[in-house]
Design a protein around this motif. Structure first.
Motif, PDB file in Angstrom:
ATOM      1  N   LEU A 116       0.974  -0.938  -0.433  1.00  2.00           N
ATOM      2  CA  LEU A 116      -0.021   0.232  -0.028  1.00  2.00           C
ATOM      3  C   LEU A 116       1.114   1.125   0.132  1.00  2.00           C
ATOM      4  O   LEU A 116       0.239   2.210  -0.431  1.00  2.00           O
ATOM      5  CB  LEU A 116      -0.501  -0.308   1.090  1.00  2.00           C
ATOM      6  CG  LEU A 116      -1.610   0.887   1.575  1.00  2.00           C
ATOM      7  CD1 LEU A 116      -3.028   1.021   0.307  1.00  2.00           C
ATOM      8  CD2 LEU A 116      -3.049   0.293   2.386  1.00  2.00           C
ATOM      9  N   HIS A 144      -0.285  -5.718  -6.731  1.00  2.00           N
ATOM     10  CA  HIS A 144      -0.981  -4.598  -6.555  1.00  2.00           C
ATOM     11  C   HIS A 144      -0.934  -3.567  -6.271  1.00  2.00           C
ATOM     12  O   HIS A 144      -0.321  -3.807  -4.580  1.00  2.00           O
ATOM     13  CB  HIS A 144      -2.039  -5.698  -6.128  1.00  2.00           C
ATOM     14  CG  HIS A 144      -2.500  -6.605  -7.214  1.00  2.00           C
ATOM     15  ND1 HIS A 144      -3.204  -7.332  -7.088  1.00  2.00           N
ATOM     16  CD2 HIS A 144      -1.810  -8.171  -6.471  1.00  2.00           C
ATOM     17  CE1 HIS A 144      -3.821  -7.982  -8.116  1.00  2.00           C
ATOM     18  NE2 HIS A 144      -2.860  -9.279  -8.000  1.00  2.00           N
ATOM     19  N   ARG A 146      -2.358  -2.287  -3.530  1.00  2.00           N
ATOM     20  CA  ARG A 146      -4.081  -1.709  -2.690  1.00  2.00           C
ATOM     21  C   ARG A 146      -3.599  -2.471  -1.262  1.00  2.00           C
ATOM     22  O   ARG A 146      -2.768  -2.727  -0.476  1.00  2.00           O
ATOM     23  CB  ARG A 146      -4.686  -2.689  -3.095  1.00  2.00           C
ATOM     24  CG  ARG A 146      -4.154  -4.047  -3.230  1.00  2.00           C
ATOM     25  CD  ARG A 146      -5.681  -5.072  -4.185  1.00  2.00           C
ATOM     26  NE  ARG A 146      -6.764  -4.664  -3.802  1.00  2.00           N
ATOM     27  CZ  ARG A 146      -7.822  -5.424  -4.268  1.00  2.00           C
ATOM     28  NH1 ARG A 146      -8.036  -6.262  -5.516  1.00  2.00           N
ATOM     29  NH2 ARG A 146      -8.959  -5.684  -3.665  1.00  2.00           N
ATOM     30  N   GLY A 151      -7.052  -7.039  -0.190  1.00  2.00           N
ATOM     31  CA  GLY A 151      -7.239  -7.527  -1.287  1.00  2.00           C
ATOM     32  C   GLY A 151      -7.258  -9.584  -1.615  1.00  2.00           C
ATOM     33  O   GLY A 151      -7.905 -10.109  -2.703  1.00  2.00           O
TER      34      GLY A 151
END
Ligand SMILES: C[S@@+](CC[C@H](N)C(=O)[O-])C[C@H]1O[C@@H](n2cnc3c(N)ncnc32)[C@H](O)[C@@H]1O
Length: 289
Positions: A116, A144, A146, A151
């Protein structure tokens, strides 16, 4: 709050335990040719230069991976770990969990790595670029930007549903312990055979509230799978003000004999770490086969 940067801690005692456990899980998955899918919810930057300002601040790797430099591993798991880590250390780098994963997964396997932090994520992309852009051998690697826990729920169960999860949060905020437990409860409703490694800190009386939240988390998640053990690595005595005196991994649905492989490798690690180091492994749940 996203102030934690793993570069300050790369290659320390906690990384050794966590990465041995994770590598042990991947090694067991590789015993069958069938593909697997792994998830790394808190990936970090993927690998860390040991000469960076952050790593140099406390040189935590000196009381971690550096101590293993002259060890001739007898156990298979430590030997696997050292064969990945040693050439990287010689190049001045310690691999994070994504760095280990991409060097050990096969062409038929897939990995989802979530991060993140606004500057750690691009660093992860850069560090893994040789693997994400290569075709075939490295498998299918997905990065990713996120929230890793959110997730994980969104992407599980995977297809195929043979695979594993590494959860390695910074635990900067107290509610992360409960978030991990709640996330795994949601995951296990749909993916009962997931193998899971959750890393956690061992905190002394000074951080009593967090230590209790951690105990609760381990207790709750230990009930989710068929089997579960916790393995703890201590590097100093647990006195009132010791702070983080070691760390643990809670492994849900561990593969057969992972406990033995981890114990054998950690015995060698403890010997190299010195007289204050200790290791224990305790089964928290064991269902009859
Ligand atoms: C302990 S480090 C991860 C180290 C890595 N697993 C390894 O072994 O090399 C924790 C990472 O989680 C990231 N992070 C914090 N909260 C997050 C969240 N909600 N979702 C995804 N990543 C997060 C931090 O930026 C940090 O890079």
């Amino acid at each position: 709050m996203l102030s934690y940067r793993h570069a300050f801690h790369a290659g320390n005692h906690a990384d050794i335990l966590k990465h041995l456990a994770w590598l042990g899980v991947i090694s067991h998955l590789k015993r069958k040719t069938k593909p697997f899918v792994v998830f790394d919810t808190h990936a970090g930057a993927g690998q860390y230069a040991l000469n960076s300002d952050q790593a140099q601040l406390n040189r935590e790797y000196d009381s971690g991976i550096t101590r293993l430099e002259n060890v001739q591993p007898a156990s298979a798991l430590l030997s696997d770990y050292m064969s990945v880590v040693t050439p990287m250390i010689e190049a001045g780098i310690y691999p994070g969990s994504p760095g280990l994963t991409v060097r050990t997964m096969r062409g038929q396997d897939a990995a989802h790595m979530m991060e993140l932090h606004p500057s750690e994520f691009p660093a992860l992309q850069t560090n893994l670029a040789p693997f994400t852009t290569a075709q075939g051998q490295s498998g299918s690697i997905h990065l990713h930007h996120r929230d890793g826990l959110e997730g994980l729920v969104a992407m599980t169960p995977p297809t195929p549903n043979r695979g594993a999860i590494l959860i390695d949060p910074p635990y900067e905020v107290k509610n992360e312990y409960k978030q991990v437990a709640d996330t795994l409860k949601a995951v296990f409703q749909r993916w009962q055979n997931a193998q899971v490694v959750v890393w956690y800190p061992l905190l002394s009386e000074r951080a009593k509230e967090k230590a209790e939240l951690c105990l609760n988390m381990v207790h709750e998640i230990s009930a989710l799978g068929k089997n579960c053990f916790k393995a703890e690595f201590t590097i100093t005595e647990n006195t009132h003000d010791a702070g983080m005196y070691g760390s643990g991994v809670c492994i849900i649905n561990p593969a057969w004999q992972l406990d033995e492989h981890l114990t054998q490798s950690m015995k060698e690690v403890c010997k190299a770490m010195g007289p204050e180091a200790g290791f224990s492994l305790e089964w928290l749940k064991q269902e009859e086969a």
